[in-house]
Design an enzyme around this catalytic site. Structure first.
Site, short mmCIF file in Angstrom:
data_model
loop_
_atom_site.label_atom_id
_atom_site.label_comp_id
_atom_site.label_asym_id
_atom_site.label_seq_id
_atom_site.Cartn_x
_atom_site.Cartn_y
_atom_site.Cartn_z
N LYS A 13 -8.59 3.11 -1.47
CA LYS A 13 -9.08 1.78 -1.88
C LYS A 13 -10.61 1.81 -2.06
CE LYS A 13 -7.38 -0.27 1.83
NZ LYS A 13 -6.75 0.90 2.50
N ARG A 89 -4.03 -8.68 4.50
CA ARG A 89 -3.28 -7.62 5.16
C ARG A 89 -2.10 -8.16 5.97
NH1 ARG A 89 -6.16 -2.23 6.78
NH2 ARG A 89 -7.94 -3.11 5.78
N ARG A 128 -12.07 12.82 6.10
CA ARG A 128 -13.02 11.89 5.47
C ARG A 128 -14.40 12.00 6.14
NH1 ARG A 128 -11.52 5.75 4.74
NH2 ARG A 128 -10.94 5.90 6.94
N ARG A 156 -15.39 8.30 10.76
CA ARG A 156 -15.11 6.98 11.31
C ARG A 156 -14.39 7.11 12.65
NH1 ARG A 156 -12.70 3.10 6.68
NH2 ARG A 156 -11.25 2.60 8.34
N ARG A 167 -2.55 2.73 12.87
CA ARG A 167 -2.98 2.02 11.65
C ARG A 167 -1.91 2.10 10.57
NH1 ARG A 167 -8.22 5.09 10.30
NH2 ARG A 167 -8.18 3.96 8.34
P1 AP5 Z 1 -10.76 5.96 1.11
O1 AP5 Z 1 -11.10 5.62 -0.31
O2 AP5 Z 1 -11.81 5.86 2.13
O3 AP5 Z 1 -9.42 5.19 1.54
P2 AP5 Z 1 -9.17 3.68 1.93
O4 AP5 Z 1 -7.91 3.26 1.29
O5 AP5 Z 1 -10.39 2.86 1.67
O6 AP5 Z 1 -8.89 3.87 3.47
P3 AP5 Z 1 -9.41 3.05 4.74
O7 AP5 Z 1 -9.26 3.96 5.91
O8 AP5 Z 1 -10.76 2.47 4.49
O9 AP5 Z 1 -8.34 1.93 4.79
P4 AP5 Z 1 -8.00 1.03 6.00
O10 AP5 Z 1 -7.24 -0.02 5.30
O11 AP5 Z 1 -7.36 1.69 7.12
O12 AP5 Z 1 -9.45 0.67 6.57
P5 AP5 Z 1 -10.35 -0.63 6.50
O13 AP5 Z 1 -11.75 -0.20 6.54
O14 AP5 Z 1 -9.92 -1.52 5.40
O15 AP5 Z 1 -10.17 7.47 1.07
C1 AP5 Z 1 -9.78 8.12 2.27
C2 AP5 Z 1 -10.12 9.61 2.19
O16 AP5 Z 1 -9.29 10.23 1.19
C3 AP5 Z 1 -11.57 9.90 1.76
O17 AP5 Z 1 -12.02 11.04 2.42
C4 AP5 Z 1 -11.47 10.17 0.26
O18 AP5 Z 1 -12.48 11.02 -0.22
C5 AP5 Z 1 -10.07 10.78 0.13
N1 AP5 Z 1 -9.39 10.45 -1.11
C6 AP5 Z 1 -9.41 9.25 -1.78
N2 AP5 Z 1 -8.64 9.31 -2.89
C7 AP5 Z 1 -8.10 10.58 -2.90
C8 AP5 Z 1 -7.21 11.25 -3.80
N3 AP5 Z 1 -6.72 10.64 -4.89
N4 AP5 Z 1 -6.86 12.52 -3.50
C9 AP5 Z 1 -7.37 13.15 -2.39
N5 AP5 Z 1 -8.21 12.56 -1.51
C10 AP5 Z 1 -8.57 11.29 -1.77
O19 AP5 Z 1 -9.94 -1.36 7.89
C11 AP5 Z 1 -10.28 -0.76 9.12
C12 AP5 Z 1 -9.81 -1.62 10.26
O20 AP5 Z 1 -10.48 -2.92 10.20
C13 AP5 Z 1 -8.31 -1.98 10.27
O21 AP5 Z 1 -7.54 -0.99 10.90
C14 AP5 Z 1 -8.31 -3.32 11.04
O22 AP5 Z 1 -8.43 -3.08 12.42
C15 AP5 Z 1 -9.60 -3.98 10.56
N6 AP5 Z 1 -9.35 -4.81 9.38
C16 AP5 Z 1 -9.81 -4.59 8.10
N7 AP5 Z 1 -9.36 -5.55 7.27
C17 AP5 Z 1 -8.59 -6.39 8.02
C18 AP5 Z 1 -7.81 -7.54 7.73
N8 AP5 Z 1 -7.72 -8.02 6.47
N9 AP5 Z 1 -7.15 -8.13 8.74
C19 AP5 Z 1 -7.22 -7.68 9.99
N10 AP5 Z 1 -7.91 -6.58 10.34
C20 AP5 Z 1 -8.59 -5.93 9.37
MG MG Z 2 -11.73 1.74 2.87
#
Ligand code: AP5
Ligand code: MG
Length: 211
Positions: A13, A89, A128, A156, A167
């Site tokens: 994402k 989410r 990552r 992270r 997660r």
């Molecule tokens: P990356 O692009 O970083 O992936 P991402 O989908 O953004 O993953 P996140 O870990 O950020 O998602 P998340 O939903 O768990 O975390 P968030 O910060 O939203 O890519 C990942 C890796 O893969 C990178 O190294 C990249 O280079 C690689 N990659 C990308 N594309 C690739 C490809 N095509 N092929 C190979 N490699 C690739 O949330 C974190 C925490 O915050 C949650 O757990 C929760 O506790 C809280 N939170 C956030 N939002 C909410 C909400 N709405 N409600 C409640 N709690 C929330």
């Molecule tokens: Mg992200």
């Protein structure tokens, strides 16, 4: 253009969001990034969020809905449009977002759903790395920085294997009803996320351009 980007943790994402912002000029709103900024600034909300994030659990809806609503009401959103990443989410968050958009008189144009094989995600998250200065996300193997220097990058806290597992479980359980909600409205574009980053973006660009 007002968009959501959805997908499991590690689906890409944030990686695709950076490219979407560059190409389409929308404002990137990532709830995860907002929580991590609050944690870094040691705010009260940050301390609360940290207690959930460290366990791989979701931050309570009241908190999350509030920060998104406040951000969407800012003036740059009406001017440039938005890309919401990591929100909604839960189905309750999706309903809260419907209400907020209605109140602010904003129309949602599309939902980009990055579909990935969950088995590929642990490897993505464990490799990552994030640049300390620019905040840009890379991967040690799949998307290495050109001038890699270990001390310029960090991992992270919630990318530890035990937290990643939780997660994934939480997000798999919550995701389907949200997608169904938007499918009924005809808003969802499904993108194959198990491809090279540039190929995923080619598909994302095509989908957004045809909205
Ligand atoms: P990356 O692009 O970083 O992936 P991402 O989908 O953004 O993953 P996140 O870990 O950020 O998602 P998340 O939903 O768990 O975390 P968030 O910060 O939203 O890519 C990942 C890796 O893969 C990178 O190294 C990249 O280079 C690689 N990659 C990308 N594309 C690739 C490809 N095509 N092929 C190979 N490699 C690739 O949330 C974190 C925490 O915050 C949650 O757990 C929760 O506790 C809280 N939170 C956030 N939002 C909410 C909400 N709405 N409600 C409640 N709690 C929330
Ligand atoms: Mg992200």
């Amino acid at each position: 253009m007002n968009l959501l980007i959805m997908g499991l943790p590690g689906a890409g994402k944030g990686t695709q969001a950076a490219k979407i912002v560059e190409t389409f000029g929308v404002v990137h709103i990532s709830t995860g990034d907002m929580f991590r900024a609050a944690i870094a600034n040691q705010t009260e909300m940050g301390t609360l969020a940290k207690s959930y994030i460290d366990k791989g659990e979701l931050v309570p809806d009241e908190v999350t809905n509030g920060i998104v609503k406040d951000r969407l009401a800012e003036s740059d959103i009406a001017e440039k449009g938005f890309l919401l990443d990591g929100y909604p989410r839960t189905i309750e968050q999706a309903h809260a977002l419907d209400d907020t958009l209605k109140e602010l008189n904003i129309k949602l144009d599309g939902v980009i759903n990055i579909d990935v094989n969950p088995e590929s995600l642990v490897e993505r998250l464990s490799g990552r790395i994030i640049n300390r200065k620019t905040g840009e996300t890379y991967h040690k193997v799949f998307n290495p920085p050109t001038d890699y220097n270990e001390e310029d990058y960090y991992q992270r806290e919630d990318d530890k294997p035990e937290t990643v597992k939780r997660r994934l479980d939480v997000n798999i359980a919550q995701g389907e009803p949200i997608l169904d909600h938007y499918r009924k409205l005809g808003l969802v574009s499904d993108i194959q996320g198990n491809q090279e980053i540039s190929d995923v973006f080619a598909d994302v660009k095509k989908a957004i351009s045809s909205l």
